[in-house]
Each structure stands twice: as structure tokens, then as C-alpha cells.
Write a protein that holds these residues in place. Structure first.
Motif, mmCIF file in Angstrom:
data_model
loop_
_atom_site.group_PDB
_atom_site.id
_atom_site.type_symbol
_atom_site.label_atom_id
_atom_site.label_comp_id
_atom_site.label_asym_id
_atom_site.label_seq_id
_atom_site.Cartn_x
_atom_site.Cartn_y
_atom_site.Cartn_z
ATOM 1 N N ASP A 1 12.765 30.855 -129.018
ATOM 2 C CA ASP A 1 12.790 32.231 -128.539
ATOM 3 C C ASP A 1 11.464 32.543 -127.859
ATOM 4 O O ASP A 1 10.439 32.694 -128.520
ATOM 5 N N ARG B 1 14.761 34.093 -123.319
ATOM 6 C CA ARG B 1 15.619 35.210 -123.721
ATOM 7 C C ARG B 1 16.603 35.533 -122.603
ATOM 8 O O ARG B 1 16.212 35.762 -121.464
ATOM 9 N N THR C 1 18.784 34.747 -129.223
ATOM 10 C CA THR C 1 18.364 35.522 -128.056
ATOM 11 C C THR C 1 18.600 34.807 -126.739
ATOM 12 O O THR C 1 18.571 35.436 -125.687
ATOM 13 N N SER C 2 18.828 33.500 -126.771
ATOM 14 C CA SER C 2 18.999 32.752 -125.523
ATOM 15 C C SER C 2 20.410 32.858 -124.950
ATOM 16 O O SER C 2 20.626 32.549 -123.782
ATOM 17 N N PRO D 1 21.808 37.138 -131.724
ATOM 18 C CA PRO D 1 20.572 37.804 -131.278
ATOM 19 C C PRO D 1 19.839 38.582 -132.355
ATOM 20 O O PRO D 1 18.610 38.590 -132.391
#
Length: 339
Positions: free
Chosen positions: A216, A221, A245-246, A270
Motif C-alpha cells: 500500500d 492505491r 487499497t490497490s 480497502p
């Protein structure tokens, strides 16, 4: 030399005998309150004033926490990811930040490839169908998920330690493995006997299975969104065992609903744990909505988990703290600049 003091606020293990053996007699070890519940905000100012080293697992370390530790020199994140630590605030104070990059490598790689295989061999599909009411007929099912490994491209996004281990496992199963990682030098592909994509778009275009293995950071992101998922081949499978988050969950849900994405395996999302109300994709999964039958499997950020991995976290965290705080080495130090 004055005695050093290390704090493990979460009391993750029943005692500190192993840590004491590794850190040596010149280090005092203080534990937090009840296991897994002690928070940095609960500590007294007197305790905080003594701390030279901090071992962090689940906690977030924010500027107001850092301000409570006037002597703090080293923070060790007891895991691979360090997004819970405010590195800029640590850098401003001259505090060294470290992680433990070499625990759980085998477990997470096994988990990623297992998710891909469970989807691509129809294991999740038949599991759902055979426990339906009434159960499906006792026969195979033709479904876009089910394909032979050797006709599929297996894309690895991020070829770090875990990504490399996953690539070798996928290769052993006969997948055509390629990776994209712009930070690695030329020749890594040849050393591993796998292919290299020179752009994210190139990786996506050839990935019947996409396995995400990036940390992250500011650069990762939202890295895999609607555009990237649309570039995958029809009927692709997406696996994420890195950081939630990716991967854009809205885009993944849209891809699954449209049928362009055949299936997905998620160990991370996320925001963890998921806040209420949960994302519509998780709502549909929990409700066993028919359109998702056999197409989605979710595990609760548990890919790393084995008794052996927990033992590694304990010993390797203590060894890293010893190397940096006591011996002045640079073991597993995370540079403060860049993301």
C-alpha cells in the motif's frame, strides 16, 4: 551504556522469554495490557518516557502517538506492510522504521495460488452448487471459470518476495507466468524462467489470472481499476492477497456482474474489518446471491496465518529490533522518502 527499553503494547504472546533471549540483558521489555487489546493511548506518560523501541502489529502509529515517546529511536512493524506507520512523522523525529519482510512468504503465496486454483478448477463453484437447495445434479458444470492451467496467462503484479514465490508456484502448475514490476532490474525474468511485461497494460492484456502482490503506497492505491480490469481477457480471475487499497471494489463488482470477470478471490479489502454497511459486493456474497455462485471467495486477511508464521513474526521482529536498536545495523530499514 544505559539500559534500553522496548515496548510490545499488544501483548501478542504469553511471555517475553524469547524476545529477552534475542534482545539480550541490556534491553528491558515491557508488555501492554490484555492480549491484543492494549492501545498506545492507554499507556501512562511515565511508561512512554522510557521507551527506546516500539514493536507494532495491529496498531496505527500516528503523529500524536509518536509525540508521546520522547526517547523513541526504532519502530519495528511486526509484518510486511508498513502503511499503518506515519513514516513522515517518524522521519521528522529521526526515528528508524523497520518491517519484517520475510515472514509468511510461503503462506501468502500458497494462499494466492490456492484461491486461483479453487476458482479455476470449479471447486468453489461445485461447493456452492452441491449445498444448494436442492443440490445441483451430480455432474460436471460447463462454466467460464473452468480452464486448463497451461492455456492461461498468470499475471503477477509486483514481484517482491511473495510475488516471486507465487510466480514459481503458478509456473509449477503449468500456467504461463508473466510479471510487471518496474522497480526490478533486467534479467529477473530469465533467472526465474518467467515472462516480463513492460507495462501494466501489457500485463493485463495477457492475464487470464491476475494475482496482486503490491504494498500500500501512494503509487499503488487504486492501481487496478475499471480501465485495468476491462483490459483483462474475457473471463479472467482476479486474486488479491496483498493490500485492499490497490483494487477498486466498485470496478470489480461491475466486472463480475457483467460477466467479463469470471471470478475473484479476496483476502484483503480497502477498509478492514469492513464497516457497516458493507460494500455491495460483500453484501451480495454474504447473501449468497445467485449471480455470484461459485465466483467469489473471501478470506479475512488470513493468508499469512499458520502457527509457524506467528513464530516467525515473533522471532524476526525481535531480531530486527536487536540489530537496529542494540547493534546499530540497518536490518529491514524502510527509507523515509518515497512511496
Amino acid at each position: 551504556m544505559a539500559r534500553l527499553t522496548v515496548l510490545e503494547p499488544e501483548a501478542m504472546y504469553p511471555d517475553t522469554r524469547l524476545e529477552q533471549e534475542i534482545l539480550g540483558p541490556e534491553v528491558e521489555i515491557i508488555r501492554g495490557g490484555a492480549p491484543h487489546t492494549g492501545t498506545l493511548d492507554m499507556l501512562s506518560d511515565e511508561v512512554c518516557a522510557r521507551i527506546d523501541g516500539l514493536l507494532i502489529f495491529r496498531h496505527w502509529l500516528k503523529p500524536h502517538h509518536i509525540a508521546r515517546f520522547p526517547k523513541l529511536k526504532v519502530v519495528v512493524r511486526m509484518g510486511v506492510g508498513y502503511d499503518r506507520l506515519d513514516r513522515a512523522a517518524c522521519a521528522a523525529r529521526g526515528i528508524t522504521v523497520c518491517n519484517v519482510p520475510d515472514y509468511g512468504t510461503m503462506e501468502v503465496a500458497d494462499h494466492a495460488v490456492s484461491l486461483a486454483l479453487a476458482l479455476r478448477r470449479g471447486i468453489i463453484l461445485h461447493h456452492d452448487l452441491q449445498r444448494a437447495t436442492p443440490p445441483a445434479p451430480w455432474r460436471y458444470v460447463d462454466h467460464p471459470l473452468i480452464r486448463r492451467a497451461e492455456v492461461q496467462g498468470f499475471g503477477i503484479l509486483g514481484l517482491g518476495r511473495i510475488g516471486t514465490a507465487a510466480a514459481l508456484r503458478a509456473k509449477a502448475f503449468g500456467f504461463k507466468v508473466r510479471f510487471f514490476d518496474p522497480f526490478l532490474p533486467n534479467g529477473v525474468d530469465r533467472a526465474l524462467g518467467i515472462g516480463r511485461a513492460h507495462s501494466l497494460a501489457e500485463l493485463m492484456a495477457g492475464s487470464d489470472v491476475l494475482s496482486i502482490h503490491v504494498p500500500d503506497t501512494r503509487l499503488t492505491r487504486g492501481l487496478v481499476g475499471a480501465k485495468e480490469l476491462a483490459a483483462l481477457p474475457e473471463g479472467a480471475v482476479v486474486v488479491n492477497t496483498a493490500r485492499g487499497t490497490s483494487l477498486d471494489l466498485d470496478a470489480l463488482e461491475a466486472g463480475l456482474r457483467s460477466g467479463r470477470i469470471a471470478g475473484a478471490g479476496l483476502d484483503v479489502i480497502p477498509v478492514e474489518p469492513p464497516p457497516e454497511p458493507v460494500h455491495p459486493l460483500l453484501q451480495a456474497y454474504r447473501a449468497r446471491e445467485p449471480w455470484l455462485t461459485g465466483r467469489l471467495v473471501v478470506t479475512p486477511h488470513s493468508a499469512f496465518h499458520t502457527p509457524q508464521a506467528w513464530a516467525d513474526i515473533r522471532s524476526k521482529s525481535a531480531e530486527t529490533m536487536r540489530d537496529v536498536l542494540v547493534r546499530g545495523l540497518r536490518t529491514n530499514v524502510i527509507p523515509p522518502e518515497g512511496d
